[in-house]
Scaffold this motif. Structure first.
Motif, PDB file in Angstrom:
ATOM      1  N   SER A 141       0.826  -1.214   0.000  1.00 52.21           N
ATOM      2  CA  SER A 141       0.000   0.000   0.000  1.00 52.21           C
ATOM      3  C   SER A 141       0.855   1.257   0.000  1.00 52.21           C
ATOM      4  CB  SER A 141      -0.932   0.004   1.215  1.00 52.21           C
ATOM      5  OG  SER A 141      -0.196  -0.018   2.418  1.00 52.21           O
ATOM      6  N   ASP A 240     -14.687   4.621 -13.592  1.00 50.63           N
ATOM      7  CA  ASP A 240     -13.531   3.856 -13.166  1.00 50.63           C
ATOM      8  C   ASP A 240     -12.341   4.187 -14.059  1.00 50.63           C
ATOM      9  OD1 ASP A 240     -12.063   2.049 -11.665  1.00 50.63           O
ATOM     10  OD2 ASP A 240     -13.493   0.392 -11.921  1.00 50.63           O
ATOM     11  N   GLY A 255     -15.610  -1.638 -12.876  1.00 55.36           N
ATOM     12  CA  GLY A 255     -15.319  -3.016 -12.524  1.00 55.36           C
ATOM     13  C   GLY A 255     -14.081  -3.562 -13.205  1.00 55.36           C
ATOM     14  N   GLN A 256     -13.569  -2.830 -14.217  1.00 56.29           N
ATOM     15  CA  GLN A 256     -12.372  -3.256 -14.928  1.00 56.29           C
ATOM     16  C   GLN A 256     -11.204  -2.304 -14.669  1.00 56.29           C
ATOM     17  OE1 GLN A 256     -13.270  -4.053 -19.092  1.00 56.29           O
ATOM     18  NE2 GLN A 256     -15.210  -5.032 -18.559  1.00 56.29           N
ATOM     19  N   ASP A 258      -9.201   0.191 -11.325  1.00 52.18           N
ATOM     20  CA  ASP A 258      -8.549  -0.032 -10.036  1.00 52.18           C
ATOM     21  C   ASP A 258      -9.412   0.339  -8.836  1.00 52.18           C
ATOM     22  OD1 ASP A 258      -6.253  -1.008 -11.203  1.00 52.18           O
ATOM     23  OD2 ASP A 258      -5.285   0.960 -11.344  1.00 52.18           O
ATOM     24  N   THR A 259     -10.628   0.787  -9.074  1.00 55.91           N
ATOM     25  CA  THR A 259     -11.518   1.110  -7.954  1.00 55.91           C
ATOM     26  C   THR A 259     -12.076  -0.168  -7.337  1.00 55.91           C
ATOM     27  OG1 THR A 259     -12.188   3.211  -8.942  1.00 55.91           O
ATOM     28  CG2 THR A 259     -13.648   2.291  -7.271  1.00 55.91           C
ATOM     29  N   SER A 260     -11.969  -0.266  -6.014  1.00 59.61           N
ATOM     30  CA  SER A 260     -12.589  -1.381  -5.289  1.00 59.61           C
ATOM     31  C   SER A 260     -13.997  -0.944  -4.907  1.00 59.61           C
ATOM     32  CB  SER A 260     -11.776  -1.744  -4.045  1.00 59.61           C
ATOM     33  OG  SER A 260     -12.479  -2.699  -3.268  1.00 59.61           O
ATOM     34  N   TRP A 261     -14.986  -1.387  -5.664  1.00 66.30           N
ATOM     35  CA  TRP A 261     -16.351  -0.911  -5.438  1.00 66.30           C
ATOM     36  C   TRP A 261     -16.946  -1.409  -4.126  1.00 66.30           C
ATOM     37  CZ3 TRP A 261     -17.714   3.150  -7.995  1.00 66.30           C
ATOM     38  CH2 TRP A 261     -17.069   3.425  -9.211  1.00 66.30           C
ATOM     39  N   PRO A 262     -16.689  -2.647  -3.699  1.00 62.98           N
ATOM     40  CA  PRO A 262     -17.201  -3.035  -2.371  1.00 62.98           C
ATOM     41  C   PRO A 262     -16.653  -2.153  -1.256  1.00 62.98           C
ATOM     42  CG  PRO A 262     -16.620  -4.984  -3.639  1.00 62.98           C
ATOM     43  CD  PRO A 262     -16.117  -3.803  -4.420  1.00 62.98           C
ATOM     44  N   GLU A 263     -15.361  -1.806  -1.333  1.00 59.57           N
ATOM     45  CA  GLU A 263     -14.784  -0.931  -0.308  1.00 59.57           C
ATOM     46  C   GLU A 263     -15.387   0.467  -0.380  1.00 59.57           C
ATOM     47  OE1 GLU A 263     -10.561  -0.830  -0.466  1.00 59.57           O
ATOM     48  OE2 GLU A 263     -10.312  -2.988  -0.130  1.00 59.57           O
ATOM     49  N   LEU A 301     -23.736  -6.270  -6.548  1.00 62.43           N
ATOM     50  CA  LEU A 301     -22.964  -5.917  -5.363  1.00 62.43           C
ATOM     51  C   LEU A 301     -23.852  -5.824  -4.123  1.00 62.43           C
ATOM     52  CD1 LEU A 301     -20.598  -3.096  -6.677  1.00 62.43           C
ATOM     53  CD2 LEU A 301     -19.920  -5.368  -5.894  1.00 62.43           C
TER      54      LEU A 301
END
Length: 303
Positions: A141, A240, A255-256, A258-263, A301
């Motif tokens: 990170s 994204d 979704g393709q 680098d964004t983490s959508w669940p986070e 999601l």
């Protein structure tokens, strides 16, 4: 914010070239809301009469579409040096009247460049006695953070600060008179600059238009953005990108990238945000397909 309660809208120009077609297409694709630009093809919403605005409301209602927001863009100069501030304020006043006339209640605005404040010094990491002599390697990170955009240099032009602040104070007065909330963003500036501008304006009608792509390239980590500005989120722009070195990004289908959508959804939930999320694939070549892919992803999601 579960899939069943989440309001998913789409930028109208991403799915149609005609205002008369957009609500129908949005419903066919499964959306429940639209974000309309001030100018849609040959239609300038600010030039519509009361009857014209009523026709737009009826068109949306016929296809069961909620008007989530009206969008406006101040252009490459924003309220900065060389800008015709009076003309921009008049345009935004007209936009707020449109939002009120169409019962949207929300105007999203890209403010353009904002003056950058001095970068706050970060505290030095605490060194424990047991760490002496150790070679400390950066974590994954931390390596990712190094690749993010460095803070732009602080603005030294005091007139830039004064002009932007005066314009935003006046804009706040206009919002108070019309009762329209403004969700602000600045694609050309940092979240630190946006935070400073919001504090200077001190207007309860102002919030932020959260952009996940901006999170990818900003010097602030998402946790810092949400801790400082989470309570001010009034709208979420769903797009994204793939991040690169130096804060550069390349547009990607939701979704393709680098964004983490669940986070991100978890952070929005923790911030108490339950408003609309508008899919914006306007930077992609096949906009309609990109909108459909994003819709399908969000439909799966969890909250």
């Amino acid at each position: 914010m579960s899939a069943s309660t989440r309001t998913l809208s789409v930028v109208a120009t991403a799915i149609a070239n005609d205002l008369r077609l957009a609500p129908k297409v949005a419903r066919q694709l499964g959306f429940t809301g639209l974000q309309l630009p001030l100018v849609f093809g040959s239609v300038d919403l600010t030039q519509l009469s009361g009857t014209g605005l009523r026709d737009v409301r009826q068109l949306l209602a016929t296809h069961e579409q909620q008007l989530v927001a009206i969008s406006a863009d101040l252009g490459p100069k924003g309220f900065g040096p060389g800008a015709d501030v009076d003309r921009l304020l008049k345009r935004l006043a007209d936009a707020m009247q449109v939002a009120r006339g169409l019962t949207a209640g929300l105007l999203t605005v890209d403010l353009g460049p904002l003056p950058q404040p001095e970068r706050a010094a970060k505290p030095a990491p605490k060194v424990e006695p047991g760490m002496a002599g150790l070679i400390l390697l950066p974590t994954a990170s931390e390596l990712a953070a190094i690749e993010k955009r460095e803070a732009p240099p602080a603005t030294t032009d005091s007139a830039f600060f004064s002009q932007v602040d005066a314009a935003l104070v006046e804009l706040g007065r206009m919002a108070d008179r019309t009762g329209v909330t403004l969700a602000l963003r600045c694609d050309l500036s940092s979240y630190a600059a946006l935070e400073r501008a919001l504090k200077a304006a001190s207007c309860p009608w102002f919030g932020i238009d959260l952009d996940p792509v901006a999170l990818l390239r900003d010097e602030w980590e998402p946790d810092e953005v949400f801790s400082r500005l989470g309570e001010l989120i009034r709208h979420v722009r769903v797009r994204d990108a793939v991040g690169g070195s130096g804060g550069r990004t390349r547009p990607a289908i939701v979704g393709q990238g680098d964004t983490s959508w669940p986070e991100l959804l978890a952070r929005l939930e923790a911030s108490g945000y339950h408003g609309a999320m508008t899919i914006d694939p306007t930077e992609l070549p096949d906009r309609t397909r990109a909108a459909v892919v994003a819709f399908e992803l969000f439909d799966k999601l969890p909250g």
